[in-house]
Design a protein around this motif. Structure first.
Motif, PDB file in Angstrom:
ATOM      1  N   GLY A 176      10.097  20.381   4.944  1.00 40.27           N
ATOM      2  CA  GLY A 176      10.141  20.853   2.896  1.00 40.27           C
ATOM      3  C   GLY A 176      11.679  20.123   2.819  1.00 40.27           C
ATOM      4  O   GLY A 176      12.098  19.827   0.565  1.00 40.27           O
ATOM      5  N   VAL A 177      12.690  20.067   2.649  1.00 43.81           N
ATOM      6  CA  VAL A 177      14.493  19.983   2.368  1.00 43.81           C
ATOM      7  C   VAL A 177      14.486  19.077   2.345  1.00 43.81           C
ATOM      8  O   VAL A 177      14.437  17.837   1.487  1.00 43.81           O
ATOM      9  CB  VAL A 177      15.448  20.828   3.205  1.00 43.81           C
ATOM     10  N   GLY A 178      13.489  18.129   3.368  1.00 44.88           N
ATOM     11  CA  GLY A 178      13.622  16.402   3.952  1.00 44.88           C
ATOM     12  C   GLY A 178      13.032  15.903   3.117  1.00 44.88           C
ATOM     13  O   GLY A 178      12.941  14.968   2.542  1.00 44.88           O
ATOM     14  N   ALA A 179      11.675  16.264   2.360  1.00 45.58           N
ATOM     15  CA  ALA A 179      10.810  15.482   1.315  1.00 45.58           C
ATOM     16  C   ALA A 179      11.869  15.174   0.022  1.00 45.58           C
ATOM     17  O   ALA A 179      11.311  14.880  -0.535  1.00 45.58           O
ATOM     18  CB  ALA A 179       9.447  16.713   1.119  1.00 45.58           C
ATOM     19  N   MET A 180      12.658  17.077  -0.717  1.00 42.70           N
ATOM     20  CA  MET A 180      12.697  16.929  -1.660  1.00 42.70           C
ATOM     21  C   MET A 180      14.230  16.006  -1.384  1.00 42.70           C
ATOM     22  O   MET A 180      14.744  15.265  -2.133  1.00 42.70           O
ATOM     23  CB  MET A 180      13.650  17.996  -1.679  1.00 42.70           C
ATOM     24  N   VAL A 181      14.543  15.949  -0.388  1.00 41.16           N
ATOM     25  CA  VAL A 181      15.485  14.830  -0.297  1.00 41.16           C
ATOM     26  C   VAL A 181      15.509  13.677  -0.390  1.00 41.16           C
ATOM     27  O   VAL A 181      15.990  13.102  -0.819  1.00 41.16           O
ATOM     28  CB  VAL A 181      16.410  15.343   1.191  1.00 41.16           C
ATOM     29  N   GLY A 182      13.983  13.156   0.593  1.00 40.98           N
ATOM     30  CA  GLY A 182      13.626  11.932  -0.090  1.00 40.98           C
ATOM     31  C   GLY A 182      12.776  11.264  -0.780  1.00 40.98           C
ATOM     32  O   GLY A 182      13.150  10.640  -1.061  1.00 40.98           O
ATOM     33  N   GLU A 183      12.953  12.661  -1.907  1.00 41.88           N
ATOM     34  CA  GLU A 183      12.763  12.266  -3.095  1.00 41.88           C
ATOM     35  C   GLU A 183      13.972  12.151  -4.740  1.00 41.88           C
ATOM     36  O   GLU A 183      13.058  11.874  -5.195  1.00 41.88           O
ATOM     37  CB  GLU A 183      11.594  13.344  -3.890  1.00 41.88           C
ATOM     38  N   ASN A 184      14.886  12.385  -3.932  1.00 36.61           N
ATOM     39  CA  ASN A 184      15.705  12.388  -3.872  1.00 36.61           C
ATOM     40  C   ASN A 184      16.030  13.852  -5.727  1.00 36.61           C
ATOM     41  O   ASN A 184      16.621  13.356  -6.389  1.00 36.61           O
ATOM     42  CB  ASN A 184      16.447  10.911  -5.467  1.00 36.61           C
ATOM     43  N   ALA A 185      15.199  14.390  -5.190  1.00 35.72           N
ATOM     44  CA  ALA A 185      15.288  15.656  -6.332  1.00 35.72           C
ATOM     45  C   ALA A 185      16.667  16.424  -6.194  1.00 35.72           C
ATOM     46  O   ALA A 185      17.182  16.410  -5.292  1.00 35.72           O
ATOM     47  CB  ALA A 185      13.834  16.136  -5.934  1.00 35.72           C
ATOM     48  N   SER A 186      16.021  16.797  -7.201  1.00 35.51           N
ATOM     49  CA  SER A 186      17.609  17.482  -7.469  1.00 35.51           C
ATOM     50  C   SER A 186      17.294  19.295  -7.104  1.00 35.51           C
ATOM     51  O   SER A 186      15.632  20.003  -7.192  1.00 35.51           O
ATOM     52  CB  SER A 186      18.033  18.013  -9.256  1.00 35.51           C
ATOM     53  N   PHE A 187      17.355  20.179  -6.139  1.00 29.80           N
ATOM     54  CA  PHE A 187      17.192  20.601  -5.901  1.00 29.80           C
ATOM     55  C   PHE A 187      17.933  22.291  -5.236  1.00 29.80           C
ATOM     56  O   PHE A 187      19.533  22.022  -4.693  1.00 29.80           O
ATOM     57  CB  PHE A 187      16.328  21.326  -4.530  1.00 29.80           C
ATOM     58  N   SER A 188      18.178  23.634  -5.457  1.00 28.73           N
ATOM     59  CA  SER A 188      19.320  24.275  -4.557  1.00 28.73           C
ATOM     60  C   SER A 188      18.703  25.453  -3.777  1.00 28.73           C
ATOM     61  O   SER A 188      17.901  25.836  -3.832  1.00 28.73           O
ATOM     62  CB  SER A 188      19.134  25.800  -6.078  1.00 28.73           C
ATOM     63  N   LEU A 189      19.106  25.837  -2.067  1.00 23.23           N
ATOM     64  CA  LEU A 189      19.201  26.466  -1.146  1.00 23.23           C
ATOM     65  C   LEU A 189      19.667  28.071  -1.981  1.00 23.23           C
ATOM     66  O   LEU A 189      20.305  28.575  -1.460  1.00 23.23           O
ATOM     67  CB  LEU A 189      19.411  25.611  -0.878  1.00 23.23           C
TER      68      LEU A 189
END
Length: 81
Positions: free
Chosen positions: A5-18
């Protein structure tokens, strides 16, 4: 699963917060206790680390699949950067 899940967000250059990257309400296990100035002395449990990558005590938390959650986040971010 967490790493994916984290890898998919990183791969899309998405902004996210843990949310809850580090668990707990107190540093380490210093939550204190409640007493009545007599013989009653009970711990005050305040932890809420909810399987965060880093536990309240600063240790790596282990997920339901027995994987290290901190290393999963680290690996997912390192795969892109």
């Amino acid at each position: 699963q967490f790493r994916d899940g984290v890898g998919a967000m990183v791969g899309e250059n998405a902004s996210f917060s843990l949310y809850m990257a580090h668990g707990g309400t107190n540093f380490a296990f210093w939550s204190g206790a409640n007493g009545d100035q007599g013989s009653s002395y009970l711990p005050d449990i305040t932890s809420y680390d909810y399987s965060s990558p880093i536990s309240e005590g600063g240790d790596h938390n282990i997920g339901s699949d027995s994987g290290d959650l901190f290393l999963a986040v680290q690996s997912a971010i390192a795969s892109k950067h």
